[in-house]
Design a protein around this motif. Structure first.
Motif, PDB file in Angstrom:
ATOM      1  N   GLN A  95       5.133   9.875   3.864  1.00  0.00           N
ATOM      2  CA  GLN A  95       4.546   9.074   2.799  1.00  0.00           C
ATOM      3  C   GLN A  95       5.544   7.982   2.444  1.00  0.00           C
ATOM      4  N   ARG A 144      -8.293   9.334  -4.887  1.00  0.00           N
ATOM      5  CA  ARG A 144      -7.502   8.111  -5.047  1.00  0.00           C
ATOM      6  C   ARG A 144      -7.586   7.534  -6.463  1.00  0.00           C
ATOM      7  N   ASN A 165      -4.116   6.356   9.152  1.00  0.00           N
ATOM      8  CA  ASN A 165      -3.316   6.538   7.949  1.00  0.00           C
ATOM      9  C   ASN A 165      -4.188   7.201   6.889  1.00  0.00           C
ATOM     10  N   THR A 201       0.829  -1.196   0.000  1.00  0.00           N
ATOM     11  CA  THR A 201       0.000   0.000   0.000  1.00  0.00           C
ATOM     12  C   THR A 201       0.867   1.251   0.000  1.00  0.00           C
ATOM     13  N   TYR A 233      -5.364   0.317   4.787  1.00  0.00           N
ATOM     14  CA  TYR A 233      -4.016  -0.244   4.793  1.00  0.00           C
ATOM     15  C   TYR A 233      -4.137  -1.759   4.638  1.00  0.00           C
ATOM     16  N   THR A 293      -9.150   1.839  10.390  1.00  0.00           N
ATOM     17  CA  THR A 293      -9.672   2.580   9.242  1.00  0.00           C
ATOM     18  C   THR A 293     -10.622   3.684   9.690  1.00  0.00           C
ATOM     19  N   ALA A 347       0.872   4.862   1.128  1.00  0.00           N
ATOM     20  CA  ALA A 347       0.047   5.527   2.142  1.00  0.00           C
ATOM     21  C   ALA A 347       0.792   6.686   2.775  1.00  0.00           C
ATOM     22  N   THR A 406       1.400   8.020   6.373  1.00  0.00           N
ATOM     23  CA  THR A 406       1.279   7.625   7.776  1.00  0.00           C
ATOM     24  C   THR A 406       1.228   8.884   8.641  1.00  0.00           C
ATOM     25  N   PRO A 461      -4.365   5.886   3.368  1.00  0.00           N
ATOM     26  CA  PRO A 461      -3.996   4.992   2.267  1.00  0.00           C
ATOM     27  C   PRO A 461      -4.407   5.635   0.937  1.00  0.00           C
ATOM     28  N   ASN A 499      -8.614  12.049   4.541  1.00  0.00           N
ATOM     29  CA  ASN A 499      -8.925  10.881   3.717  1.00  0.00           C
ATOM     30  C   ASN A 499      -9.954  11.208   2.636  1.00  0.00           C
TER      31      ASN A 499
END
Length: 509
Positions: A410, A304, A474, A273, A322, A469, A275, A277, A476, A299
């Protein structure tokens, strides 16, 4: 924390593909041993000491020099490799015992026995490496010449997996080399079919491996010599494959299509992944990150689908979670692109005007996975009022990431077992948690899952993945795949696995 801890951003940089192209005495080897194998990797090991290096691409080479106690399979299970018997003792997953196979030797000729394993495990846990905290061992006991008992400081239901090639702990090195860490960083001293020929190697450029005269299964040898070249430029890697200079090598989304058109066999599979962090998620230096609404806003603000299409094309897909062994397909779109929703959440949290944040990324070493991806994310965040200063690292990425000067980093972790992910990211003393951040409920669920077994533990870890999640620990961005190119003679690579640790790489014809 030692500033060299995690010298590899590579705790999860890329696909950790490995091979067990076994070696041994040339006279006793198969006809295929007449061949030489040439491998190309976009980056090599930071150090040859398994206890201090990371994972990722370097494990292609490490699996040839350091066979592990257990072998990690594609489904996250582990099978015995250098072990004849193993079991948990008592209840609660706190005592693990295993017996070694007899007659096995390291490449320096010393025997693999219980005392050697204890020496290695004691050494490994004290080093500033990325996986030092992945298994909490209180003490190592030996019984007789070949039996080892691990007394764990906390429950762990996947000890065999953590003694496999994943995370390097199972990649034993001899007691002689452990006694001289300087030499361990420059040579290979494992239980492996091959050994480094230092005179024919240049660190960071190419490594030459030759069969070990002590390998316990000489009939399984595949090659008389293996050369591993570090080729960081994607176009140069493509040309090396096309011209036959290398037989097997890592490609990327920009070069894989051209390789296929040129007749190179290309395979790819789920790898990890990309992502961001959020390291300062308790708001120590960047206060807004302590609010879950802010983290969720970050997010929702990321497009994405567009970023994944631009950065990896067909070799990846967008995701909001993730990737671990307990990912839930329903959570892949948990945070659809919705900048208006993101602005609403920021306003609810009291940040109508946004805020400033510093982020570090690994720079150009990862191609599109690195700075280009982070710059695209930063542009999305700018649109909701979050002003991001991005610092592309040119050297010592991990030293910068752990300096507490950055709220986030990242990077590109492998798809990791939950136990390793926790030890890297979420635990109060996790390797990639410089602020010591804690998240409500995460530690409790992890401890519960570690003490459970089978389906019960799996159900708990699924809840943990969902909580992580929902808490937006994170950001992602996309799941990536590494395309691998190979010539028509290469055999033993299994496209059905997202990870090909231990593939019986061989030569046809």
């Amino acid at each position: 924390m030692n500033r060299k801890r995690l010298i590899a951003l590579v705790a999860g940089l890329a696909l950790a593909l490995g091979v067990t192209a076994c070696g041994g005495d040339r006279e006793a080897s198969s006809p295929a041993s007449a061949h030489e194998l040439h491998i190309g990797l976009s980056f090599g090991p930071f150090t040859l000491d398994p206890a201090k290096d990371g994972g990722g691409l370097p494990n292609v080479m490490r699996s040839l020099t350091n066979q592990s106690l257990f072998h990690m399979n594609a489904d996250y299970t582990a099978s015995p490799a250098l072990v004849s018997d193993y079991k948990y003792v008592g209840e609660g997953n706190k005592v693990f015992e295993f017996t070694l196979k007899k007659g096995v030797r390291f490449t320096d000729g010393s025997p693999l026995n219980a005392a050697a394993v204890k020496t290695w495990l004691d050494y490994f846990g004290k080093q500033p490496g990325p996986y030092a905290t992945s298994l909490a061992i209180a003490s190592v006991e030996t019984e007789g010449e070949y039996t080892v008992r691990l007394n764990l400081a906390s429950p762990c239901p996947i000890v065999p997996l953590l003694l496999s090639q994943y995370g390097n702990r199972g990649a034993l090195s001899s007691p002689k080399s452990v006694a001289d860490p300087e030499s361990l960083a420059k040579g290979t001293y494992g239980v492996g079919p091959y050994v480094l020929d230092a005179a024919e190697s240049v660190v960071g450029d190419h490594y030459t491996l030759v069969p070990s005269e002590y390998y316990h299964d000489p009939s399984a040898i595949r090659f008389k010599k293996v050369t591993v070249r570090v080729i960081s430029n994607a176009s140069s890697m493509l040309r090396a494959l096309q011209s036959g200079q290398i037989d097997f090598g890592s490609l990327d989304s920009s070069t894989a299509p051209a390789a296929e058109k040129a007749g190179v066999k290309v395979m790819h599979w789920r790898s990890g992944t990309v992502a961001v962090t959020l390291m300062d998620r308790n708001g120590t230096a960047t206060k807004p990150l302590a609010d879950v609404r802010v983290r969720q806003a970050l997010n929702y603000a990321v497009d994405r689908t567009a970023i994944a299409k631009a950065m990896v094309g067909e070799y990846g897909r967008p995701t909001s979670q993730y990737q671990t062994e307990y990912t839930d397909p329903a959570l892949d779109d948990r945070y659809p692109y919705d900048p208006e929703k993101a602005k609403e959440l920021l306003a609810e949290a009291g940040y109508t005007e946004g805020f400033d944040m510093n982020v570090v990324d690994p720079g150009p070493i990862l191609g599109n996975w690195g700075d280009p991806t982070m710059q695209a994310v930063a542009k999305n965040w700018e649109e909701i009022g979050v002003h991001v200063k991005v610092t592309p690292a040119t050297t010592d990425f991990m030293q910068q990431a752990l300096s507490k000067k950055f709220a986030a980093m990242q990077w590109t972790p492998d798809t990791s077992p939950t136990s390793i992910t926790y030890s890297l990211l979420y635990g109060p003393k996790a390797s990639l948690n410089p602020f010591g951040a804690v998240a409500p409920g995460v530690d409790k669920l992890f401890a519960q899952g570690q003490a459970e077994s089978g389906d019960q533990g799996g159900a708990t870890f699924k809840k943990l993945n969902s909580l992580i999640t929902e808490q937006a620990l994170n950001v992602p961005i996309y799941e990536y795949q590494i395309p691998w190119g190979m010539n028509e003679h290469i055999t033993g690579v299994d496209k059905g696995s997202w990870i090909v640790f231990g593939a019986d790489l061989g030569w046809k014809g």
